[in-house]
Design a protein around this motif. Structure first.
Motif, short mmCIF file in Angstrom:
data_model
loop_
_atom_site.label_atom_id
_atom_site.label_comp_id
_atom_site.label_asym_id
_atom_site.label_seq_id
_atom_site.Cartn_x
_atom_site.Cartn_y
_atom_site.Cartn_z
N ALA A 1 14.30 -25.01 12.91
CA ALA A 1 14.02 -23.58 12.04
C ALA A 1 12.54 -23.15 12.88
O ALA A 1 12.66 -21.18 13.17
CB ALA A 1 14.82 -23.26 10.46
N ARG A 2 11.93 -24.05 12.96
CA ARG A 2 10.93 -23.09 12.98
C ARG A 2 10.83 -22.94 14.38
O ARG A 2 10.08 -21.61 14.76
CB ARG A 2 9.51 -23.98 12.91
N VAL A 3 10.80 -23.62 15.28
CA VAL A 3 11.51 -23.32 16.80
C VAL A 3 12.31 -21.85 16.83
O VAL A 3 12.06 -21.36 17.40
CB VAL A 3 12.64 -24.26 17.36
N ASP A 4 13.16 -21.63 15.79
CA ASP A 4 14.25 -20.28 16.19
C ASP A 4 13.31 -19.33 15.62
O ASP A 4 13.79 -18.34 15.71
CB ASP A 4 15.19 -20.17 14.74
N GLY A 5 12.19 -19.76 14.83
CA GLY A 5 11.09 -18.33 14.78
C GLY A 5 11.04 -18.36 12.90
O GLY A 5 10.11 -17.23 12.59
N THR A 6 11.28 -19.10 12.32
CA THR A 6 11.75 -18.95 10.88
C THR A 6 10.19 -18.70 10.87
O THR A 6 8.93 -19.74 10.99
CB THR A 6 12.08 -19.78 10.31
N SER A 7 8.98 -17.96 9.18
CA SER A 7 8.09 -18.26 9.58
C SER A 7 8.23 -19.45 8.18
O SER A 7 9.08 -20.20 7.34
CB SER A 7 8.14 -17.04 8.26
N ARG A 8 7.43 -19.58 7.84
CA ARG A 8 6.49 -20.74 6.80
C ARG A 8 7.86 -20.48 5.67
O ARG A 8 8.02 -21.20 5.04
CB ARG A 8 4.84 -21.01 6.58
N LEU A 9 7.51 -19.35 4.20
CA LEU A 9 7.86 -18.93 3.20
C LEU A 9 9.35 -19.31 3.80
O LEU A 9 10.17 -19.26 3.00
CB LEU A 9 7.46 -17.49 3.53
N GLY A 10 9.86 -18.64 4.55
CA GLY A 10 11.23 -18.65 5.20
C GLY A 10 11.58 -20.59 5.12
O GLY A 10 13.20 -20.75 4.76
N LEU A 11 11.06 -20.73 6.12
CA LEU A 11 11.34 -22.73 5.77
C LEU A 11 11.54 -23.32 4.46
O LEU A 11 12.74 -23.45 3.66
CB LEU A 11 10.27 -23.88 6.74
N LEU A 12 10.81 -22.42 3.62
CA LEU A 12 10.34 -23.06 2.39
C LEU A 12 11.93 -22.61 1.65
O LEU A 12 12.85 -23.12 1.01
CB LEU A 12 9.51 -22.22 1.44
N PHE A 13 11.96 -21.65 1.77
CA PHE A 13 13.33 -20.42 0.84
C PHE A 13 14.85 -21.05 1.28
O PHE A 13 15.72 -20.60 0.75
CB PHE A 13 13.33 -19.30 0.45
N LYS A 14 14.91 -20.84 2.87
CA LYS A 14 15.90 -20.91 2.87
C LYS A 14 16.59 -22.81 3.37
O LYS A 14 17.65 -23.40 3.94
CB LYS A 14 16.01 -19.82 4.85
N ILE A 15 15.91 -23.45 3.47
CA ILE A 15 16.13 -24.70 3.98
C ILE A 15 15.95 -26.07 3.30
O ILE A 15 16.40 -26.50 2.01
CB ILE A 15 15.13 -25.21 5.54
N VAL A 16 14.14 -25.77 1.85
CA VAL A 16 13.58 -26.75 1.48
C VAL A 16 14.22 -26.88 0.46
O VAL A 16 14.97 -27.39 -0.25
CB VAL A 16 12.35 -26.76 1.61
N LEU A 17 14.17 -25.08 -0.36
CA LEU A 17 14.77 -24.85 -1.41
C LEU A 17 16.10 -25.47 -1.91
O LEU A 17 16.33 -26.36 -2.59
CB LEU A 17 14.61 -23.96 -2.07
N PRO A 18 17.18 -24.70 -1.06
CA PRO A 18 18.40 -25.00 -1.39
C PRO A 18 18.83 -26.63 -1.03
O PRO A 18 19.94 -27.15 -1.65
CB PRO A 18 18.97 -24.46 -0.35
N LEU A 19 18.34 -27.57 -0.52
CA LEU A 19 18.36 -28.38 -0.09
C LEU A 19 17.51 -29.70 -1.64
O LEU A 19 18.05 -30.34 -1.73
CB LEU A 19 17.83 -29.28 0.89
N SER A 20 16.96 -28.38 -2.37
CA SER A 20 16.16 -29.45 -3.43
C SER A 20 17.00 -29.08 -5.29
O SER A 20 15.82 -29.12 -5.55
CB SER A 20 14.93 -29.44 -2.82
N LEU A 21 18.14 -28.48 -4.54
CA LEU A 21 18.35 -28.04 -6.11
C LEU A 21 18.45 -29.62 -6.89
O LEU A 21 18.18 -29.00 -7.76
CB LEU A 21 19.63 -27.42 -5.66
N PRO A 22 18.82 -30.86 -6.82
CA PRO A 22 18.68 -31.02 -7.63
C PRO A 22 16.98 -31.85 -7.94
O PRO A 22 17.06 -31.88 -9.48
CB PRO A 22 19.22 -33.10 -6.85
#
Lengths: 434, 309, 307
Positions: free
Chosen positions: B205-226
Motif C-alpha cells: 500500500a505504501r508503494v501505492d502512495g498511502t500515507s502512514r496514517l492511511g496505512l494505520l487506518f486502512k490496513i492495520v486497524l481493520p486487520l486488528s479487530l480482535p
C-alpha cells in the motif's frame, strides 16, 4: 479498496468523544461550593452503614432543620480506606470538615497541622467532658492535646453458646470465673470429631490479635509498655503467664479455633460450632441462630488487677477549613455528642453509649438490653475499662510484634518466654526511633 | 517445497482465516458416538470452575443477612430474596453512580483506543529516533505501584483543576478520566498485535502512495479487530472497576462511581453481604453486555478485509 | 507459499519496520500518548522518587531530606529480604502457571461450537469479579475444618490441610487463587492472538501428516510469539507488585509467610506512617522490574529468529 470506511470510523470516534466530554461538562459539578447562600456547608466523612447510617442521616436532617444557618452533609465511604483518603486530601488541601477515624490512628493524626486542637473548646460549658468514659477521653487525647470528639465506644466480653454449655454439662461463665475455669470449660466444650471448639482467637497479623490479648495481659498484672512508653514491658512474668494460658488452650488442649481470616470465627459461632468467643457488642446482631449469653471476662486468681477489658474507641476529628466552618463543625459535634443524642443513637443502633451518665442509668440499660440482648453486660463492662492501649505513634509496630509472638505460640511454634523476648526486641527497636 | 504460483501479496492474504465467524466447522467424525462435540465435555467443567465466584455472588445476593453468617456457608437460600436487589439499588443513588461510571468509562475507552493505536503503530512499524528509550520510559510507568504514586497524581490532577478547567479537577468526573486517557499497557498491547499484521500488505500500500496514517487506518486497524476489541474489553473492565483512585478523588456523593457506591454496604465492623453482592451483580451486567458485543469481533472475518490485488 | 515461507514472512512482519527513519511521523504518532502518560504516569513516578530520599509520615508538614538513608535501611531490613523472597517465589510460580492454564483454556475456546459465546463470556466475566469476592471464596474453600477442598482430600485419604492458616502452605494457596483470578485475562489475550493463526497452515501440515500436538507445537506456539512476550512481561510486572489478593485474605500472614513487597510497603506507608521508606522500597522494586523486563525483551529477540 477495503470496505471499512476508515475516515468514517475516525469521524465517528471524534464525534463520540466530543459528545461525551460535553455531557460530562454539563453533568459535572460537585463539592466546590463551600459556602452556599453565605451559610457554611460542612461535610462529614463516615463509614456508617445500615442502622448506624440511618440514625446518623436522621441526626443530620434534624440538625439542619433546627439550625437553618448551617448546612451539614455527609459522604459515606469505607472507614478502612478513609485514612488514605484523608492523607491525600490534606496534602491536596481539600480535607473534609469532620471525619470518623479509628482511635488507633489518633497519635498519628495529631501530627497533622490541619487537625483542630479542641483542648480549649471541650472545657467550655455544655460539653461535660468528664462525662465521657475515660477510655474515650484517652483515645481522643494525645499528649495534652484533645484532637477528637468521642464517636464510638465498645469493649470485649465473652459471648457464649448456652446450648453447647448445656450439652456438655458445664456451668456457664460467671463474674467469679478465673482463667483456669475458662480453660477447663473450653476444653470440655471441644469436640474435634464434630469440628467444635471451646474458644477462638484471631490469628491474622493485624493489631486485632494483640487487642484481644490485652485484657488477659492486664489482668495478669502486666502492661504493654513502660510508663514513659520507651521500652516494651509485655515480656514480663505477667506477660509470660497470660500467654501461657493461651498456649495451654491452643496447643495442649487444642480447644482454640485460630481464625486467620478474622471473619470466619463469628460465622462459626453463629453456626453453633464454637463455645465461647471474646468479641464486642457489634457482633451480637449476627448471632441470630444461637441462644447466646454474655459475661465479662474472667480474672487471674492471685492477681489484684481484677477485671479488665479493652475498649476500641473511635473519634470524630475536626479539620481546619477556616473559622466559620470550624465553628460550625464543632457545634454540630457538640450536639451529636450531647446526652440526649447519645441516648437516641445508642437505642437506635445497639451501640454502647459514650457517656457515663447515660450508661449508668438502669432504665436506659434495660431498654438497650431489650433491643439487643446482652448489651447490658457490655455497658456495665465499660466500668472495667481501666487501661488503654499505649498512645504512641509506634503502637502499630509494637502491636504487630506482639501479635506475631502470640500467633506463633498458639501455633505451637514457640515458647511464650522466648517469643515475647523476641517481640520485645523488635518493639524496642521501633520505639527507639521515636 | 512446492512452488505455488501466486504473487507474495496474494499469499499473504491467504494467510487470513477464511472461516466466517458463524459458520460451524464440520463436525468431527463420530468416533465417540455422542451427538455433540467432545469439546463440550472439556469446556463445561472449565467454565463451571471459572464461574464459581459468580455463582457464589448470586447465591449470596439472594440470602438474608442472617443466612450469610453461617459457616460452612449455606449453599441454597431457603427463600430467594429478590428484594435485596431493590434494597441495594435504593440504599444509595445508584442510578447516578451508574451514569457516572458509564460516562467515565466511555471517554476513557474512546481515548485509549485512539491514542494507543497511534502510539502502538508507531512503536511497531515506524523507525524513529529515541524509539527504544521512549518505549522503556513509558513501560516504566507500569512498574511503580499506585499506592506510591497516588499522592503525586492527586496533586497533578488538582493542578489541572485549578489551572486548566475545573471539570478536570478534584471531585469531578474529569479527574477520574484524566490519568487514564492513555496507558502504557494499551500501547504495549497494541504494539505486539500490530506487529503480527503481514508487513507485505503495508509495503504494497505504501508503494501505492498511502500515507502512514492511511496505512494505520486502512490496513492495520481493520486487520486488528480482535486485538482492538480485546483492548476495549479490558479497558472497560479496568475503568469500571477502578476503586482506589475514585475513592481518593471524589468527595461528593453525586460524583461517585459504582465501586464507591459499594462502600454503602461495608461498615467498619459489619458488612451487609447480601446487598453488597446484589450491587456487585448489578455492576457486572453492563460489562457482560460489553463483552458479548466485543466478542463478535474476536474472530477475524474476511468480509471486512477484502484486499485483493 | 510453503509453510516455511509463510513463517519467514511472519517473522519478517514481527521485526519489520520499513522505510527510512521517519522521526517526525514517529513522534507525531506517539505524541498524544507521551503527553498523557508523561503527565500522569511519569511525573508522579519521578515525584515519588524524590519522596524516597525524604523522611515523611504524610502527616506533619516537615519532610527532611535524608539522602540514601532509607535505601541503606532497606539493605539491612530482614523483613524486606523475606518479602523479596516471597514475591520472587510467587512470581516464578504464577507467571508460567497462568500462561499455561490460559493457553490451554484459550485453545479450547478457539473454535466454533454451539454456546461458544457463553463459554467465552464466562472466561471474561471472571475478570470482573472483585478480589474481595475471590478472597472470601478461597478462604472458604480452603478452610481447614469446613472447606470443600479438605472435604475432598479427606475422601481420598489425605488428611485436612491448614492451607491459608499454615506458614508453609499459605503462599501456594495465594498463588493458586491469583492464577485463577488472572486466567480470564490470559485467555482473552491468547484468544485474540489465536485468531491470527491461519487455518491453512494447520491444514497443510495435517496433509503432510503432522498430528495435532505436533502442529500445535510447531505452528501455533511460535506464532503466538508477540502474545507470549506481552503476557510474560505484563504478568511478571503485575506479579512482582502483588497486593490486593494478600490484602483480602492473609494480610501478610500467617507469620509473614505471605508478606510480599507491595504489601510491606503499603503497611509501612499507611499503617506505620513511614512514607519515605515505602517509596524507597517501591523504587528498589521498580529497578528490579525494569531489569527483568529488559532481560525478557532481549531474550525474546533471540527467539524470534527463524533459521
Amino acid at each position: 479498496m477495503i470496505k471499512t470506511s476508515s475516515t468514517g470510523f475516525r469521524r465517528r470516534f471524534t464525534v463520540a468523544v466530543v459528545a461525551a466530554l460535553s455531557l460530562t461538562l454539563q453533568g459535572c459539578g460537585g463539592g466546590d461550593d463551600t459556602v452556599a447562600d453565605g451559610k457554611p456547608e460542612i461535610v462529614v466523612w463516615n463509614g456508617y452503614t445500615d442502622a448506624q447510617g440511618k440514625n446518623f442521616t436522621a441526626l443530620i436532617d434534624e440538625y439542619n432543620q433546627q439550625h437553618p444557618d448551617v448546612h451539614v452533609t455527609q459522604l459515606v465511604s469505607d472507614t478502612d480506606h478513609v485514612l488514605q483518603k484523608i492523607l491525600t486530601s490534606v496534602r491536596g488541601n481539600t480535607p473534609p470538615d469532620i471525619a470518623y477515624m479509628y482511635g488507633s490512628w489518633s497519635t498519628n493524626i495529631a501530627k497533622m497541622p490541619k487537625v483542630v486542637d479542641l483542648t480549649e473548646e471541650v472545657t467550655q460549658s455544655g460539653w461535660d467532658w468528664n462525662d465521657f468514659y475515660p477510655a474515650l477521653r484517652d483515645a481522643a487525647t494525645v499528649g495534652d492535646k484533645v484532637i477528637g470528639v468521642p464517636a464510638l465506644v465498645d469493649n470485649l466480653a465473652i459471648v457464649y453458646n448456652k446450648k453447647l454449655f448445656d450439652e456438655a454439662h458445664v456451668a456457664p461463665p460467671t463474674p467469679e470465673w478465673t482463667w483456669d475455669d475458662f480453660r477447663s470449660a473450653s476444653a470440655k466444650l471441644t469436640d474435634s470429631g464434630k469440628g467444635q471448639y471451646g474458644f477462638t482467637m484471631p490469628a491474622d497479623t493485624s493489631e486485632t490479635v494483640a487487642w484481644h490479648y490485652l485484657p488477659m495481659l492486664w489482668e495478669a498484672g502486666g502492661d504493654v509498655l513502660n510508663p514513659d512508653m520507651t521500652k516494651a514491658a509485655f515480656d514480663s512474668e505477667a506477660g509470660v503467664r497470660s500467654l501461657t494460658t493461651l498456649q495451654q488452650m491452643a496447643v495442649t488442649d487444642k480447644s482454640v479455633y485460630l481464625d486467620t481470616t478474622n471473619t470466619t470465627a463469628v460465622k462459626l459461632m453463629n453456626s453453633g460450632k464454637i463455645g465461647m468467643i471474646t468479641t464486642g457488642p457489634w457482633d451480637l446482631a449476627t448471632f441470630t441462630d444461637i441462644d447466646y449469653g454474655v459475661q465479662i471476662m474472667p480474672t487471674y486468681g492471685g492477681s489484684d488487677a481484677g477485671h479488665q477489658t479493652v475498649a476500641g474507641p473511635d473519634n470524630w476529628v475536626v479539620f481546619d477549613n477556616g473559622d466559620k466552618r470550624k465553628r460550625a463543625a464543632v457545634d454540630f459535634l457538640k450536639w451529636v455528642a450531647a446526652p440526649e443524642q447519645v441516648r437516641r443513637t445508642s437505642l437506635a443502633t445497639g451501640d454502647l453509649p459514650i457517656r457515663k451518665s447515660v450508661g449508668d442509668d438502669p432504665a436506659f440499660v434495660r431498654q438497650l438490653d431489650e433491643k439487643v440482648s446482652g448489651t447490658g453486660v457490655f455497658v456495665e463492662n465499660l466500668n472495667n475499662v481501666k487501661k488503654s492501649k499505649p498512645a504512641t505513634a509506634q503502637y502499630p509496630e509494637v502491636a504487630t510484634a506482639l501479635g506475631q509472638a502470640i500467633v506463633s505460640v498458639m501455633l505451637g511454634r514457640a515458647e511464650p518466654g522466648a517469643a515475647l523476648k523476641d517481640a520485645a526486641a523488635v518493639a524496642n527497636t521501633a520505639l527507639d526511633q521515636k | 517445497m512446492t512452488p505455488v504460483p501466486v504473487a507474495p501479496l496474494d499469499a499473504a492474504i491467504d494467510e487470513v482465516d477464511t472461516h466466517p465467524d458463524d459458520e460451524p466447522i464440520a463436525p468431527p467424525p463420530r468416533r465417540l458416538g455422542i451427538p455433540f462435540s467432545p469439546w463440550h465435555l472439556v469446556l463445561i467443567p472449565i467454565t463451571f470452575l471459572l464461574l464459581v465466584p459468580l455463582l457464589w455472588m448470586l447465591i449470596t445476593s439472594l440470602q438474608t443477612s442472617a443466612e450469610t453468617q453461617k459457616f460452612p456457608p449455606q449453599l441454597l437460600p431457603s427463600q430467594p430474596r429478590w428484594h435485596n436487589y431493590v434494597d441495594a439499588w435504593q440504599a444509595a443513588p445508584f442510578g447516578q453512580f451508574f451514569l457516572n461510571s458509564a460516562m467515565v468509562t466511555f471517554v476513557v475507552l474512546a481515548s485509549n483506543l485512539v491514542v494507543c493505536s497511534l502510539a502502538g503503530y508507531a512503536f511497531a512499524r515506524v523507525k524513529f529516533l529515541g524509539r527504544g528509550a521512549l518505549f522503556v520510559v513509558l513501560m516504566a510507568t507500569l512498574m511503580v505501584p499506585f499506592q506510591v504514586t497516588m499522592i503525586p497524581v492527586f496533586l497533578i490532577v488538582k493542578w489541572f483543576g485549578d489551572n486548566v478547567w475545573e471539570g478536570l479537577g478534584i471531585d469531578h468526573l474529569g479527574a477520574l478520566m484524566l490519568p487514564n486517557l492513555a496507558t502504557a499497557f494499551g500501547i504495549f498491547f497494541l504494539r505486539q498485535f500490530f506487529q503480527t499484521v503481514p508487513v507485505e500488505l503495508e509495503e504494497a500500500a505504501r508503494v501505492d502512495g498511502t500515507s502512514r496514517l492511511g496505512l494505520l487506518f486502512k490496513i492495520v486497524l481493520p486487520l486488528s479487530l480482535p486485538a482492538l476489541s480485546t483492548l476495549a474489553a479490558l479497558t472497560v473492565l479496568n475503568s469500571w472497576n477502578d476503586f482506589l483512585w475514585p475513592l481518593i478523588v471524589i468527595t461528593s456523593t453525586d460524583q461517585m462511581t459504582v465501586p464507591l457506591g459499594m462502600s454503602y454496604f461495608q461498615g467498619a465492623h459489619v458488612v451487609q453481604w447480601p446487598l453488597l453482592m446484589a450491587a456487585n451483580v448489578m455492576s457486572l451486567l453492563p460489562m457482560l453486555l460489553v463483552f458479548v458485543v466485543a466478542q463478535r469481533y474476536f474472530v477475524q472475518s474476511v468480509a471486512s478485509t477484502g484486499v485483493k490485488g | 507459499m510453503s509453510r516455511r515461507e509463510r513463517l519467514t514472512s511472519r517473522a519478517r512482519s514481527l521485526r519489520s519496520t520499513f522505510l527510512p527513519t521517519d522521526t517526525a511521523t514517529g513522534w507525531a504518532l506517539v505524541g498524544p500518548g507521551v503527553l498523557l502518560i508523561g503527565a500522569f504516569g511519569l511525573l508522579p513516578v519521578l515525584l515519588s522518587l524524590k519522596l524516597s530520599f525524604q523522611k515523611s509520615d504524610m502527616l506533619s508538614d516537615g519532610t527532611p531530606w535524608v539522602g540514601v538513608d532509607n535505601y541503606r535501611k532497606l539493605v539491612d531490613d530482614p523483613l524486606f529480604a523475606h518479602a523479596i523472597k516471597n514475591t520472587v517465589v510467587f512470581t516464578a510460580l504464577f507467571v508460567p502457571g497462568t500462561m499455561l492454564v490460559g493457553l490451554l483454556v484459550a485453545v479450547a475456546l478457539n473454535r466454533s461450537l454451539r454456546f461458544i459465546t457463553l463459554y467465552r463470556t464466562a472466561a471474561y466475566i471472571t475478570m470482573a469479579v472483585s478480589t474481595i469476592t475471590q478472597g472470601i471464596i478461597f478462604m472458604w474453600l480452603t478452610d481447614r475444618d469446613y472447606g470443600l477442598v479438605n472435604a475432598a482430600l479427606n475422601e481420598i485419604g489425605i488428611g485436612s490441610q491448614p492451607f491459608l492458616a499454615s506458614p508453609s502452605q499459605a503462599l501456594l494457596v495465594i498463588t493458586a487463587m491469583t492464577v485463577w483470578g488472572w486466567t480470564g485475562f490470559t485467555v482473552i489475550v491468547y484468544l485474540a492472538a489465536l485468531q491470527g493463526v491461519p487455518a491453512e497452515l494447520h491444514e497443510a501440515a495435517a496433509i503432510d501428516g503432522a498430528g495435532p500436538i505436533t502442529r500445535f507445537r510447531t505452528i501455533t506456539v511460535p506464532l503466538l510469539g508477540p502474545a507470549n512476550l506481552f503476557l510474560l512481561i505484563y504478568l511478571t510486572i503485575n506479579a512482582l507488585q502483588l497486593f490486593d489478593e494478600v490484602y483480602q485474605t492473609t494480610r501478610g500472614g500467617p507469620l509473614q509467610a505471605t508478606m510480599v513487597i507491595v504489601y510491606y510497603l503499603w503497611d509501612r506507608a499507611f499503617v506505620q506512617f513511614d512514607a519515605g521508606y515505602a517509596a524507597a522500597m517501591a523504587y528498589s522494586l521498580f529497578a528490579v522490574i525494569l531489569v527483568i523486563t529488559a532481560v525478557q525483551f532481549r531474550l525474546s529477540r533471540r527467539f524470534t529468529h527463524y533459521s
